[in-house]
Write a protein that holds these residues in place. Structure first.
Motif, PDB file in Angstrom:
ATOM      1  N   CYS A  33       0.779  -1.271   0.102  1.00 31.22           N
ATOM      2  CA  CYS A  33      -0.072  -0.194   0.076  1.00 31.22           C
ATOM      3  C   CYS A  33       0.942   1.245   0.254  1.00 31.22           C
ATOM      4  CB  CYS A  33      -0.764  -0.016   1.268  1.00 31.22           C
ATOM      5  SG  CYS A  33      -2.060  -1.482   1.022  1.00 31.22           S
ATOM      6  N   ALA A  34       1.991   1.255   0.621  1.00 30.01           N
ATOM      7  CA  ALA A  34       3.029   2.653   0.767  1.00 30.01           C
ATOM      8  C   ALA A  34       3.542   2.587  -0.304  1.00 30.01           C
ATOM      9  CB  ALA A  34       3.769   2.153   2.012  1.00 30.01           C
ATOM     10  N   LYS A  35       3.993   1.676  -1.257  1.00 31.41           N
ATOM     11  CA  LYS A  35       4.767   1.920  -2.336  1.00 31.41           C
ATOM     12  C   LYS A  35       4.063   2.751  -3.137  1.00 31.41           C
ATOM     13  CE  LYS A  35       3.775  -2.144  -5.084  1.00 31.41           C
ATOM     14  NZ  LYS A  35       4.088  -3.346  -5.587  1.00 31.41           N
ATOM     15  N   PRO A  36       4.678   3.681  -4.227  1.00 30.26           N
ATOM     16  CA  PRO A  36       4.312   4.399  -5.194  1.00 30.26           C
ATOM     17  C   PRO A  36       3.602   3.479  -6.248  1.00 30.26           C
ATOM     18  CG  PRO A  36       6.456   4.751  -5.219  1.00 30.26           C
ATOM     19  CD  PRO A  36       6.409   3.762  -4.230  1.00 30.26           C
ATOM     20  N   LYS A  37       2.350   4.044  -6.833  1.00 28.04           N
ATOM     21  CA  LYS A  37       2.054   3.204  -7.912  1.00 28.04           C
ATOM     22  C   LYS A  37       2.679   3.230  -9.087  1.00 28.04           C
ATOM     23  CE  LYS A  37      -2.111   2.803  -5.821  1.00 28.04           C
ATOM     24  NZ  LYS A  37      -2.057   2.177  -4.492  1.00 28.04           N
ATOM     25  N   LYS A  38       3.366   3.974  -9.528  1.00 25.00           N
ATOM     26  CA  LYS A  38       3.930   4.115 -10.884  1.00 25.00           C
ATOM     27  C   LYS A  38       5.510   4.595 -10.427  1.00 25.00           C
ATOM     28  CE  LYS A  38       1.720   3.126 -14.764  1.00 25.00           C
ATOM     29  NZ  LYS A  38       2.147   2.715 -15.920  1.00 25.00           N
ATOM     30  N   PRO A  39       6.108   3.855  -9.921  1.00 29.24           N
ATOM     31  CA  PRO A  39       7.739   4.642  -9.769  1.00 29.24           C
ATOM     32  C   PRO A  39       8.198   4.903 -11.041  1.00 29.24           C
ATOM     33  CG  PRO A  39       7.558   2.445  -9.026  1.00 29.24           C
ATOM     34  CD  PRO A  39       6.319   2.689  -9.553  1.00 29.24           C
ATOM     35  N   GLN A  40       8.748   6.352 -11.057  1.00 32.99           N
ATOM     36  CA  GLN A  40       9.518   6.614 -12.252  1.00 32.99           C
ATOM     37  C   GLN A  40      11.067   6.284 -12.316  1.00 32.99           C
ATOM     38  OE1 GLN A  40       7.613   8.097 -14.706  1.00 32.99           O
ATOM     39  NE2 GLN A  40       6.196   7.205 -13.320  1.00 32.99           N
ATOM     40  N   PRO A  41      11.815   6.238 -13.580  1.00 33.58           N
ATOM     41  CA  PRO A  41      13.020   5.977 -13.493  1.00 33.58           C
ATOM     42  C   PRO A  41      13.949   7.056 -12.806  1.00 33.58           C
ATOM     43  CG  PRO A  41      11.889   5.697 -15.511  1.00 33.58           C
ATOM     44  CD  PRO A  41      11.162   6.083 -14.608  1.00 33.58           C
ATOM     45  N   ALA A  42      15.015   6.868 -12.186  1.00 32.67           N
ATOM     46  CA  ALA A  42      16.016   7.601 -11.597  1.00 32.67           C
ATOM     47  C   ALA A  42      16.320   8.508 -12.508  1.00 32.67           C
ATOM     48  CB  ALA A  42      17.010   6.823 -10.782  1.00 32.67           C
ATOM     49  N   ASN A  43      16.657   9.636 -12.432  1.00 31.53           N
ATOM     50  CA  ASN A  43      17.406  10.790 -13.008  1.00 31.53           C
ATOM     51  C   ASN A  43      18.562  11.149 -12.790  1.00 31.53           C
ATOM     52  OD1 ASN A  43      17.672  12.454 -10.788  1.00 31.53           O
ATOM     53  ND2 ASN A  43      15.218  13.118 -10.976  1.00 31.53           N
ATOM     54  N   LEU A  44      19.161  11.925 -13.458  1.00 28.67           N
ATOM     55  CA  LEU A  44      20.664  12.255 -13.546  1.00 28.67           C
ATOM     56  C   LEU A  44      21.109  13.282 -12.387  1.00 28.67           C
ATOM     57  CD1 LEU A  44      21.759  12.433 -17.406  1.00 28.67           C
ATOM     58  CD2 LEU A  44      22.707  11.274 -15.753  1.00 28.67           C
ATOM     59  N   LYS A  45      20.219  13.578 -11.810  1.00 34.75           N
ATOM     60  CA  LYS A  45      20.517  14.589 -10.971  1.00 34.75           C
ATOM     61  C   LYS A  45      21.623  14.118  -9.921  1.00 34.75           C
ATOM     62  CE  LYS A  45      18.243  17.798  -7.332  1.00 34.75           C
ATOM     63  NZ  LYS A  45      17.014  17.947  -6.594  1.00 34.75           N
ATOM     64  N   GLY A  46      22.828  14.907  -9.728  1.00 40.31           N
ATOM     65  CA  GLY A  46      23.604  14.360  -8.491  1.00 40.31           C
ATOM     66  C   GLY A  46      24.289  13.326  -8.946  1.00 40.31           C
ATOM     67  N   ARG A  47      24.411  13.016 -10.426  1.00 40.22           N
ATOM     68  CA  ARG A  47      24.986  11.599 -10.834  1.00 40.22           C
ATOM     69  C   ARG A  47      25.955  11.956 -11.981  1.00 40.22           C
ATOM     70  NH1 ARG A  47      21.854   7.171  -9.214  1.00 40.22           N
ATOM     71  NH2 ARG A  47      19.735   7.663  -8.600  1.00 40.22           N
ATOM     72  N   GLU A  48      26.971  11.116 -12.250  1.00 45.70           N
ATOM     73  CA  GLU A  48      27.719  11.500 -13.445  1.00 45.70           C
ATOM     74  C   GLU A  48      27.115  10.608 -14.627  1.00 45.70           C
ATOM     75  OE1 GLU A  48      31.688   9.902 -12.854  1.00 45.70           O
ATOM     76  OE2 GLU A  48      31.976  10.857 -11.148  1.00 45.70           O
ATOM     77  N   ASP A  49      27.220  11.152 -15.953  1.00 41.17           N
ATOM     78  CA  ASP A  49      26.424  10.454 -16.909  1.00 41.17           C
ATOM     79  C   ASP A  49      27.500   9.037 -17.671  1.00 41.17           C
ATOM     80  OD1 ASP A  49      25.122   9.634 -19.450  1.00 41.17           O
ATOM     81  OD2 ASP A  49      24.580  11.824 -19.900  1.00 41.17           O
ATOM     82  N   TRP A  50      27.103   8.264 -17.273  1.00 38.07           N
ATOM     83  CA  TRP A  50      27.893   7.128 -17.889  1.00 38.07           C
ATOM     84  C   TRP A  50      27.433   6.390 -19.016  1.00 38.07           C
ATOM     85  CZ3 TRP A  50      29.528   4.187 -12.776  1.00 38.07           C
ATOM     86  CH2 TRP A  50      30.427   4.630 -12.305  1.00 38.07           C
ATOM     87  N   ARG A  51      26.166   7.071 -19.656  1.00 40.60           N
ATOM     88  CA  ARG A  51      25.527   6.293 -20.809  1.00 40.60           C
ATOM     89  C   ARG A  51      26.472   5.930 -21.929  1.00 40.60           C
ATOM     90  NH1 ARG A  51      20.218   9.898 -20.798  1.00 40.60           N
ATOM     91  NH2 ARG A  51      21.909  11.371 -20.329  1.00 40.60           N
ATOM     92  N   GLU A  52      27.667   6.611 -22.326  1.00 40.81           N
ATOM     93  CA  GLU A  52      28.503   6.433 -23.292  1.00 40.81           C
ATOM     94  C   GLU A  52      29.365   5.413 -23.022  1.00 40.81           C
ATOM     95  OE1 GLU A  52      27.769   7.994 -26.332  1.00 40.81           O
ATOM     96  OE2 GLU A  52      26.102   8.883 -25.319  1.00 40.81           O
ATOM     97  N   LEU A  53      29.508   5.047 -21.872  1.00 39.61           N
ATOM     98  CA  LEU A  53      30.670   3.898 -21.702  1.00 39.61           C
ATOM     99  C   LEU A  53      29.903   2.622 -22.371  1.00 39.61           C
ATOM    100  CD1 LEU A  53      31.594   4.559 -18.034  1.00 39.61           C
ATOM    101  CD2 LEU A  53      33.041   4.859 -19.977  1.00 39.61           C
ATOM    102  N   PRO A  54      30.754   1.638 -22.682  1.00 41.76           N
ATOM    103  CA  PRO A  54      30.302   0.464 -23.286  1.00 41.76           C
ATOM    104  C   PRO A  54      30.111  -0.568 -21.845  1.00 41.76           C
ATOM    105  CG  PRO A  54      32.370   0.626 -23.780  1.00 41.76           C
ATOM    106  CD  PRO A  54      32.187   2.004 -23.459  1.00 41.76           C
ATOM    107  N   LEU A  55      29.345  -0.166 -21.063  1.00 44.58           N
ATOM    108  CA  LEU A  55      29.136  -1.281 -20.013  1.00 44.58           C
ATOM    109  C   LEU A  55      29.001  -2.550 -20.228  1.00 44.58           C
ATOM    110  CD1 LEU A  55      27.053   1.305 -17.598  1.00 44.58           C
ATOM    111  CD2 LEU A  55      29.429   0.611 -17.136  1.00 44.58           C
ATOM    112  N   VAL A  56      29.314  -3.463 -19.511  1.00 47.68           N
ATOM    113  CA  VAL A  56      29.022  -4.888 -19.743  1.00 47.68           C
ATOM    114  C   VAL A  56      28.181  -5.493 -18.429  1.00 47.68           C
ATOM    115  CG1 VAL A  56      29.781  -7.201 -20.275  1.00 47.68           C
ATOM    116  CG2 VAL A  56      30.771  -5.214 -21.421  1.00 47.68           C
ATOM    117  N   THR A  57      27.168  -6.128 -18.525  1.00 49.92           N
ATOM    118  CA  THR A  57      26.729  -6.567 -17.280  1.00 49.92           C
ATOM    119  C   THR A  57      27.324  -7.854 -16.648  1.00 49.92           C
ATOM    120  OG1 THR A  57      24.454  -7.638 -16.281  1.00 49.92           O
ATOM    121  CG2 THR A  57      24.941  -8.129 -18.601  1.00 49.92           C
TER     122      THR A  57
END
Length: 149
Positions: A33-57
């Protein structure tokens, strides 16, 4: 109360036997009941942008939650000859699970996700663990240290 779980030779029955006695494996009504109905994706606020890195899971292909990834490249600094710079991206669960919240208390009760041969009993709601905190190629996701993929 008696319940028929199936043959002891089946993976499903073994998993159900392990799960059934522990009511704490299911999210509590309060956390649901307490969890948000539609959690939204985390944003870049306060983060480094690593989207250009070829990360491997580093999670196996059949995992439901790909929440860890790495990238390594030679360090261009001449004082670190032969060295590497390594980025480790770990899904930012804390963005969704705030300390002291019902979701936090519920996750603390369960402690961790449990993996069985035929199923996973996740510590967090599926929308968070398998979607928003899963490092999906082409989808920006918040991760500790940066924002990857």
């Amino acid at each position: 109360m008696k319940e028929r779980l199936g043959s002891l030779s089946s993976e499903k029955a073994i998993s159900l036997i392990a799960i059934t006695p522990t009511k704490s494996r299911k999210p509590s009504r309060r956390a649901q009941c307490a969890k948000p109905k539609k959690p939204q994706p985390a944003n870049l606020k306060g983060r480094e942008d690593w989207r250009e890195l070829p990360l491997v899971t580093i999670d196996p292909p059949d995992a439901k939650d790909h929440d860890d990834a790495v990238h390594a490249a030679p360090d261009p600094d001449p004082s670190n000859k032969g060295g590497y710079i390594v980025h480790v991206a770990i899904a930012d669960v804390a963005f969704y699970v705030r300390p002291g919240s019902a979701l936090d208390r519920d996750a603390l009760t369960r402690g961790n996700s449990v993996y069985f041969p035929d199923r996973v009993v996740p510590m967090l709601p599926e929308r968070i663990s398998n979607d928003l905190c899963s490092l999906v190629p082409g989808q920006p996701r918040g991760c500790a240290g940066g924002c990857g993929w």
